[in-house]
Design a protein around this motif. Structure first.
Motif, short mmCIF file in Angstrom:
data_model
loop_
_atom_site.label_atom_id
_atom_site.label_comp_id
_atom_site.label_asym_id
_atom_site.label_seq_id
_atom_site.Cartn_x
_atom_site.Cartn_y
_atom_site.Cartn_z
N GLU A 159 0.63 -0.88 0.21
CA GLU A 159 -0.15 0.24 0.05
C GLU A 159 0.86 1.48 -0.02
OE1 GLU A 159 -2.72 -0.67 3.09
OE2 GLU A 159 -3.67 -1.97 2.03
N GLY A 160 2.26 1.00 0.86
CA GLY A 160 3.19 2.17 0.63
C GLY A 160 3.11 2.50 -1.02
N LEU A 161 3.63 1.61 -1.05
CA LEU A 161 4.53 1.74 -2.25
C LEU A 161 3.70 1.97 -3.59
CD1 LEU A 161 7.13 1.00 -3.48
CD2 LEU A 161 6.41 -1.52 -4.58
N ARG A 162 2.44 1.77 -3.54
CA ARG A 162 1.48 1.94 -4.03
C ARG A 162 0.89 3.57 -3.84
NH1 ARG A 162 -4.27 -0.62 -5.55
NH2 ARG A 162 -4.86 0.58 -7.48
N ASN A 163 0.59 4.07 -2.91
CA ASN A 163 0.62 5.35 -2.60
C ASN A 163 2.12 6.46 -3.31
OD1 ASN A 163 -1.94 4.85 -1.66
ND2 ASN A 163 -1.30 4.92 0.47
N LEU A 164 2.92 5.55 -2.90
CA LEU A 164 4.26 6.72 -3.23
C LEU A 164 3.89 6.69 -5.16
CD1 LEU A 164 6.69 7.72 -3.41
CD2 LEU A 164 7.67 5.58 -3.38
N ASN A 165 3.87 5.29 -5.88
CA ASN A 165 3.53 5.84 -7.46
C ASN A 165 2.62 6.27 -7.62
OD1 ASN A 165 5.87 3.74 -8.17
ND2 ASN A 165 4.94 1.75 -7.35
N ARG A 166 1.33 6.38 -6.88
CA ARG A 166 0.02 7.60 -7.71
C ARG A 166 0.22 8.55 -7.62
NH1 ARG A 166 -4.10 4.36 -2.86
NH2 ARG A 166 -4.90 3.15 -5.14
N GLU A 167 1.33 9.24 -6.35
CA GLU A 167 2.58 10.32 -6.25
C GLU A 167 2.65 11.23 -7.05
OE1 GLU A 167 1.98 14.45 -5.19
OE2 GLU A 167 0.50 12.64 -4.22
N ILE A 168 3.95 10.22 -7.76
CA ILE A 168 4.79 9.86 -8.80
C ILE A 168 3.47 10.80 -10.18
CG2 ILE A 168 6.50 9.61 -10.16
CD1 ILE A 168 7.81 8.13 -7.91
N GLY A 169 3.05 9.84 -10.04
CA GLY A 169 1.53 9.65 -11.68
C GLY A 169 1.12 11.16 -11.47
N ARG A 170 0.77 11.49 -10.16
CA ARG A 170 -0.17 12.79 -10.31
C ARG A 170 1.06 14.30 -10.59
NH1 ARG A 170 -2.72 10.63 -6.19
NH2 ARG A 170 -1.39 10.80 -4.53
N GLU A 171 1.78 14.15 -9.93
CA GLU A 171 3.05 14.46 -10.08
C GLU A 171 3.24 14.65 -12.33
OE1 GLU A 171 6.72 14.59 -8.70
OE2 GLU A 171 5.83 13.94 -6.77
N ARG A 172 3.59 13.68 -12.93
CA ARG A 172 3.65 13.59 -14.09
C ARG A 172 2.22 14.23 -14.70
NH1 ARG A 172 5.76 6.87 -14.63
NH2 ARG A 172 8.10 7.43 -13.87
N LEU A 173 1.29 14.14 -14.35
CA LEU A 173 0.10 14.40 -14.99
C LEU A 173 0.02 15.81 -15.29
CD1 LEU A 173 -3.19 14.34 -16.05
CD2 LEU A 173 -3.76 13.78 -13.70
N MET A 174 0.86 16.47 -14.05
CA MET A 174 0.47 17.99 -13.90
C MET A 174 1.62 18.57 -14.75
SD MET A 174 -1.76 18.84 -11.77
CE MET A 174 -2.73 17.37 -12.23
N ALA A 175 2.60 17.95 -14.88
CA ALA A 175 3.50 18.45 -15.29
C ALA A 175 3.11 18.49 -17.16
CB ALA A 175 5.16 17.55 -16.06
N ILE A 176 2.47 17.14 -17.69
CA ILE A 176 2.02 16.70 -18.81
C ILE A 176 0.78 17.59 -19.28
CG2 ILE A 176 1.11 15.19 -20.41
CD1 ILE A 176 2.50 13.32 -19.05
N LEU A 177 -0.12 18.37 -18.11
CA LEU A 177 -1.50 19.07 -18.70
C LEU A 177 -0.72 20.69 -19.04
CD1 LEU A 177 -3.92 17.52 -15.70
CD2 LEU A 177 -3.62 17.65 -18.54
N SER A 178 0.21 21.20 -17.70
CA SER A 178 1.48 22.40 -18.36
C SER A 178 1.51 22.22 -19.68
CB SER A 178 2.06 22.08 -17.68
OG SER A 178 3.03 21.62 -17.49
N ARG A 179 2.29 21.21 -20.33
CA ARG A 179 2.45 21.06 -21.43
C ARG A 179 1.87 20.96 -22.71
NH1 ARG A 179 3.98 19.31 -25.33
NH2 ARG A 179 5.94 18.49 -26.93
N ALA A 180 0.80 20.21 -22.41
CA ALA A 180 -0.16 20.57 -23.57
C ALA A 180 -1.45 21.81 -23.50
CB ALA A 180 -1.33 19.52 -22.39
N ARG A 181 -0.96 22.83 -23.00
CA ARG A 181 -1.62 24.40 -22.42
C ARG A 181 -1.32 24.70 -23.65
NH1 ARG A 181 -2.36 23.63 -17.00
NH2 ARG A 181 -4.32 22.25 -16.92
#
Length: 181
Positions: A159-181
């Motif tokens: 669960e801890g590993l999964r939560n860490l990976n989720r957070e990393i994924g959210r950071e990536r999403l934000m970066a991609i959305l900023s690039r897509a704008r």
């Protein structure tokens, strides 16, 4: 990744679950806004949950593989040039290779899953000044392989590993959305 060669099935399963989890936020974050893709997002999340269930059957993943192959990101022959579309493709492809690994594809499919993550993050780095997502993905893969090398991974660790990976994924999403704008 040589660390995966000769590892147990459950160890490889932990590795692909982590790789797919880091890429998942991209798909769910972008496609979650599209009402026509609600069922795809729900299926994507269900498959991701199943990846973290190390006792889930190979047959289940064979079924998931058939369903994933129907996603437009996989089934469409159109050339994709839109930033969000490209990264959704990478996200679905990463999940597909994780599922393929669980459906019997083993280490070769796990390595393909890892390669997709590295490719996507390397491409993101090229398009964002000062970004280090490729390095971050390499570290994530090393972390997953390191955890996978130990026997008897406890539920709290998963669960801890999964939560860490989720957070990393959210950071990536934000970066991609900023690039897509």
């Amino acid at each position: 990744m040589a660390a995966l060669q000769g590892q147990s099935r459950s160890q490889v399963n932990a590795f692909v679950a982590g790789c797919a989890e880091r890429m998942s936020q991209i798909f769910t974050g972008i496609r979650g806004e599209d009402r026509s893709r609600v069922e795809d997002v729900e299926l994507f999340l269900r498959i991701l949950d199943d990846l973290w269930d190390f006792d889930a059957s190979q047959e289940l993943f064979n079924e998931h593989l058939n369903l994933l192959d129907e996603f437009p990101e996989i089934s469409s022959a159109d050339e994709v040039v839109d930033v969000a579309e490209i990264y959704c493709f990478y996200s679905v492809l990463s999940l597909r290779y994780a599922v393929l690994s669980r459906a019997g594809g083993g280490v070769d499919s796990a390595l393909e899953c890892a390669h997709i993550g590295l490719t996507a993050m390397g491409q993101l780095d090229q398009n964002l000044a000062g970004a280090e997502y490729f390095v971050q993905e390499g570290e994530g893969q090393s972390r997953e392989a390191g955890v996978s090398l130990r026997k008897g991974i406890e539920q709290g660790e998963i669960e801890g590993l999964r939560n860490l990976n989720r957070e990393i994924g959210r950071e990536r999403l934000m970066a991609i959305l900023s690039r897509a704008r």
